[in-house]
Design an enzyme around this catalytic site. Structure first.
Site, mmCIF file in Angstrom:
data_model
loop_
_atom_site.group_PDB
_atom_site.id
_atom_site.type_symbol
_atom_site.label_atom_id
_atom_site.label_comp_id
_atom_site.label_asym_id
_atom_site.label_seq_id
_atom_site.Cartn_x
_atom_site.Cartn_y
_atom_site.Cartn_z
ATOM 1 N N GLU A 165 47.497 42.805 29.543
ATOM 2 C CA GLU A 165 47.117 44.065 30.242
ATOM 3 C C GLU A 165 47.398 45.443 29.672
ATOM 4 O OE1 GLU A 165 48.216 43.323 34.398
ATOM 5 O OE2 GLU A 165 47.018 41.316 34.272
ATOM 6 N N GLU A 270 42.494 32.676 33.473
ATOM 7 C CA GLU A 270 43.241 33.167 35.105
ATOM 8 C C GLU A 270 42.139 32.965 36.144
ATOM 9 O OE1 GLU A 270 45.567 36.527 35.431
ATOM 10 O OE2 GLU A 270 46.702 36.278 33.603
HETATM 11 O O1 9MR Z 1 49.576 35.068 40.646
HETATM 12 C C1 9MR Z 1 50.766 36.151 40.316
HETATM 13 C C2 9MR Z 1 51.385 36.422 41.505
HETATM 14 O O2 9MR Z 1 52.067 35.240 42.092
HETATM 15 C C3 9MR Z 1 52.464 37.625 41.168
HETATM 16 O O3 9MR Z 1 53.040 38.066 42.577
HETATM 17 C C4 9MR Z 1 51.719 38.723 40.631
HETATM 18 C C5 9MR Z 1 52.790 39.780 40.550
HETATM 19 O O4 9MR Z 1 52.169 40.945 39.552
HETATM 20 O O5 9MR Z 1 51.082 38.216 39.326
HETATM 21 C C6 9MR Z 1 50.085 37.147 39.683
HETATM 22 O O6 9MR Z 1 49.586 36.792 38.315
HETATM 23 C C7 9MR Z 1 48.922 37.824 37.819
HETATM 24 C C8 9MR Z 1 49.185 37.519 36.103
HETATM 25 O O7 9MR Z 1 50.389 37.235 35.696
HETATM 26 C C9 9MR Z 1 48.539 38.539 35.416
HETATM 27 N N1 9MR Z 1 47.078 38.976 35.510
HETATM 28 C C10 9MR Z 1 46.892 39.296 36.885
HETATM 29 C C11 9MR Z 1 47.229 38.074 37.902
HETATM 30 C C12 9MR Z 1 47.166 38.201 39.324
HETATM 31 O O8 9MR Z 1 47.853 39.391 39.850
#
Ligand code: 9MR
Length: 384
Positions: A165, A270
């Site tokens: 990102e 994802e």
């Molecule tokens: O699914 C993840 C969630 O459990 C966490 O709290 C969150 C914190 O930033 O991150 C989520 O996963 C993210 C991923 O690492 C990167 N792309 C976006 C995902 C959804 O937020």
């Protein structure tokens, strides 16, 4: 000797069956069709796992993962704040188990993620007095982190989301502390350090909303520049946090085409489809409470109507049609979670809503969307 009558035979059979059922282990909830088999020869199918699944405390979830998927990603366990919470303190308890689970089950293991602006502790960017560190210090910390984490799983974790990102919606580089402290070349450096640590690992750039024109142009520019500098980018990850009407199949298709032209693979990393109405991001307790209780923002609190269930199935089928059309450049399609109950979308943009973004429901049973995806794969095989 008298042969048993039909009636008696039926009773005996019923008894045998009853006994067998009584003694049988709990039936597997995994349906007969599996995603990994349906798409074999096209791409791997995976899921992001939470620690309950890979520690097998969630036995039902773990069984479903083993049955359905041939690649996994750690949803949180390999993020900086978990694996490297304090300077000189690494904690690999969860990530070691993630890797052991994947290896035991013969799965392709993905490491998520090395350099990101989220879930990275503040100390990484600050000195002892809380002031921003300089470029050299931050580069040294990044190198130590990447070499330690990638090095630990060298040859075992086969692909890494090296940078996550880095782009804004308008396609420019996000002004994260990585950028403001190190400069534009932080991305090149991250890939360089990861390649040093495991030269055989596939290295990825991963981002969301790349299907929008401005961000896609930014991604094309970024990858073009990295390739021109000889940076070993194996694939770009399209996260695929989709809505019911976004991206359109045409947007999805043209994005994959534009990126694949650069000579990289394009993975879907994802995937989920949000069926809930947009809600304003706000984590204060009273706003969340209102959002949870308001049927306009949390409309399916007591279940997903059949019509929406069917619409979700159709949406998933059309997405997988596009993915299958590009199977030559797609190595992997990974869902961001296993069952609906696990999804981050129950807690974002506001906590406590009831979301339905995945192929399995809260009991880990397959939804209509699962059948639709399997059917799409079978149609592709029939047409081949
Ligand atoms: O699914 C993840 C969630 O459990 C966490 O709290 C969150 C914190 O930033 O991150 C989520 O996963 C993210 C991923 O690492 C990167 N792309 C976006 C995902 C959804 O937020």
């Amino acid at each position: 000797m008298l042969r048993p009558s039909n009636a008696r035979r039926a009773i005996v059979l019923a008894l045998i069956l009853a006994t067998a059922c009584g003694q049988a282990p709990a039936p597997s909830l995994a349906p007969a069709a599996t995603l990994k088999d349906a798409f074999r020869g096209a791409f791997r199918v995976g899921a992001a796992l939470n620690s309950d699944q890979f520690f097998e405390r969630d036995a039902r979830g773990a069984a479903l993962v083993k049955a359905q998927f041939n690649t996994i990603t750690a949803e949180n366990a390999l993020k900086w704040e978990h694996v490297h919470p304090r300077p000189n303190t690494y904690d690999f308890a969860a990530s070691d188990q993630y890797v052991a689970f994947g290896e035991k089950n013969g799965m392709f293991l993905v490491g998520h993620t090395l350099v990101w602006h989220n879930q990275t502790p503040r100390w990484v960017f600050e000195d002892a007095s809380g002031k921003p560190v300089g470029r050299d210090t931050l580069l040294a910390r990044m190198r130590d982190h990447i070499q330690t984490v990638v090095g630990r799983y060298k040859g075992r974790i086969k692909g890494w989301d090296v940078v996550n990102e880095a782009l804004n919606e308008d396609g420019t580089l996000r002004r994260s502390p990585w950028l403001t402290i190190i400069g534009d070349d932080y991305i090149v450096k991250a890939f360089e350090y990861a390649h040093e640590a495991d030269s055989a690992a596939e290295l990825y750039y991963n981002d969301y909303s790349v299907e929008n024109a401005a961000k896609r142009n930014g991604a094309v520019q970024l990858i073009t520049k990295l390739k021109a500098q000889g940076v070993p980018v194996a694939a770009i990850g399209l996260q695929g946090h989709d809505k019911m009407d976004w991206p359109t199949p045409a947007q999805q298709d043209s994005t994959i085409v534009a990126l694949a032209k650069l000579g990289v693979k394009v993975n879907i990393t994802e995937l989920d489809v949000d069926v809930l109405p947009p809600a304003v991001q706000n984590r204060t307790a009273d706003v969340s409470m209102r959002a949870q209780q308001d049927p306009r923002t949390n409309p399916y609190a007591s279940g997903l109507p059949d019509s929406v269930q069917r619409a979700l199935a159709a949406r998933y089928a059309s997405l997988f049609q596009v993915f299958l059309a590009h199977r030559d450049v797609i190595d992997r399609v990974t869902f961001w979670g296993v069952g609906d109950g696990d999804s981050w979308l129950n807690n974002w943009p506001v906590p406590g809503r009831v979301s339905y973004p995945l192929l399995f429901d809260r009991q880990d049973s397959p939804k209509l969307a699962f059948d639709a995806v399997i059917r799409t794969a079978r149609q592709m095989r029939a047409e081949k």
